[in-house]
Design a protein around this motif. Structure first.
Motif, PDB file in Angstrom:
ATOM      1  N   ASP A   1      -1.305  50.924  49.159  1.00 14.07           N
ATOM      2  CA  ASP A   1      -1.685  51.661  47.956  1.00 14.07           C
ATOM      3  C   ASP A   1      -3.165  51.467  47.701  1.00 14.07           C
ATOM      4  O   ASP A   1      -3.662  50.339  47.665  1.00 14.07           O
ATOM      5  N   SER A   2      -3.868  52.577  47.487  1.00 11.52           N
ATOM      6  CA  SER A   2      -5.272  52.474  47.130  1.00 11.52           C
ATOM      7  C   SER A   2      -5.398  51.980  45.692  1.00 11.52           C
ATOM      8  O   SER A   2      -4.405  51.822  44.990  1.00 11.52           O
ATOM      9  N   CYS A   3      -6.619  51.710  45.250  1.00  8.56           N
ATOM     10  CA  CYS A   3      -6.838  51.123  43.925  1.00  8.56           C
ATOM     11  C   CYS A   3      -6.133  51.930  42.838  1.00  8.56           C
ATOM     12  O   CYS A   3      -6.358  53.132  42.696  1.00  8.56           O
ATOM     13  N   GLU A   4      -5.269  51.253  42.088  1.00 13.19           N
ATOM     14  CA  GLU A   4      -4.444  51.927  41.091  1.00 13.19           C
ATOM     15  C   GLU A   4      -5.061  51.919  39.702  1.00 13.19           C
ATOM     16  O   GLU A   4      -4.527  52.527  38.768  1.00 13.19           O
ATOM     17  N   CYS A   5      -6.209  51.247  39.537  1.00  8.91           N
ATOM     18  CA  CYS A   5      -6.809  51.083  38.214  1.00  8.91           C
ATOM     19  C   CYS A   5      -7.163  52.430  37.577  1.00  8.91           C
ATOM     20  O   CYS A   5      -7.909  53.224  38.156  1.00  8.91           O
TER      21      CYS A   5
END
Length: 216
Positions: free
Chosen positions: A124-128
């Motif tokens: 998963d790429s950055c979820e922020c």
């Protein structure tokens, strides 16, 4: 449960870490090791992936590598700067000899996507700001606990969470979608990644590896 362990700053020896892991396992408490990877710990982390510490860490569920961020008490000079050490670590990630389960925080995802053979569907790429947010003790909502740009911080006393999530955060998401990928247009993994960290230039490790490739 997670145990933060930094052999360069803590006074816990490997034997003490091992004893702690055995105790927690006996109590049926699943525990991860949180290990910060920085310039000073990168070599040690590579040894960990080679299996040198398996005997000491076998009672733990997994080792999660956290990317060192130059904020708070952290010093900018200990951010990852050595292309050679980074490439050695990434090579060990690609072909680990350890029997330990390993994981990474979102900040390390771009370089994993770019340089390793990991299945992109498992990363998963950055979820922020896209899947999660951070809310501090003053009820300020920001995309990430390490957000250092106040223009992306909104207070729940002034706006509802629904409005912040659905409307106000759109400026942040647009910034990430456009500005954070400016250096990534030639990368074949661009569709799977959100690009450069919007808060710390030092975390753009893809650029560090690219410089090393140019030198080689």
């Amino acid at each position: 449960m997670a145990i933060s362990w930094d052999p360069y700053r803590d006074n816990l020896t490997l034997d003490e870490i091992s004893q702690l892991g055995k105790f927690l396992k006996e109590e049926k408490i699943r525990t991860n090791i949180h290990y910060v990877i920085s310039q000073s710990t990168l070599k040690d982390a590579t040894h960990m992936l080679s299996g040198e510490y398996d005997h000491y860490l076998e009672s733990f569920n997994a080792v999660i590598f956290l990317t060192y961020k130059p904020t708070g008490r952290a010093q900018a000079e200990d951010t990852i700067q050595s292309p050679h050490l980074l490439q050695n670590f990434l090579g060990a990630v690609d072909e680990p000899l350890t029997s330990l389960k390993i994981g990474f925080d979102a900040c390390f995802v771009p370089i994993l996507l770019k340089t390793t053979s990991m299945d992109n569907d498992l990363i998963d790429s950055c979820e922020c700001g896209f899947f999660s947010v951070y809310i501090d003790e003053n009820m300020n909502v920001s995309p990430c606990s390490f957000c250092n740009n106040k223009i992306y911080s909104y207070n729940l006393k002034k706006s509802s969470f629904k409005n912040i999530w659905q409307d106000t955060f759109s400026s942040y998401r647009n910034y990430v979608a456009q500005e954070c990928k400016l250096n990534c247009f030639q990368c074949e993994k661009i569709d799977d990644c959100r690009g450069k960290c919007p808060f710390f230039d030092e975390l753009f490790l893809c650029d560090l590896v690219s410089q090393a490739d140019e030198i080689n």
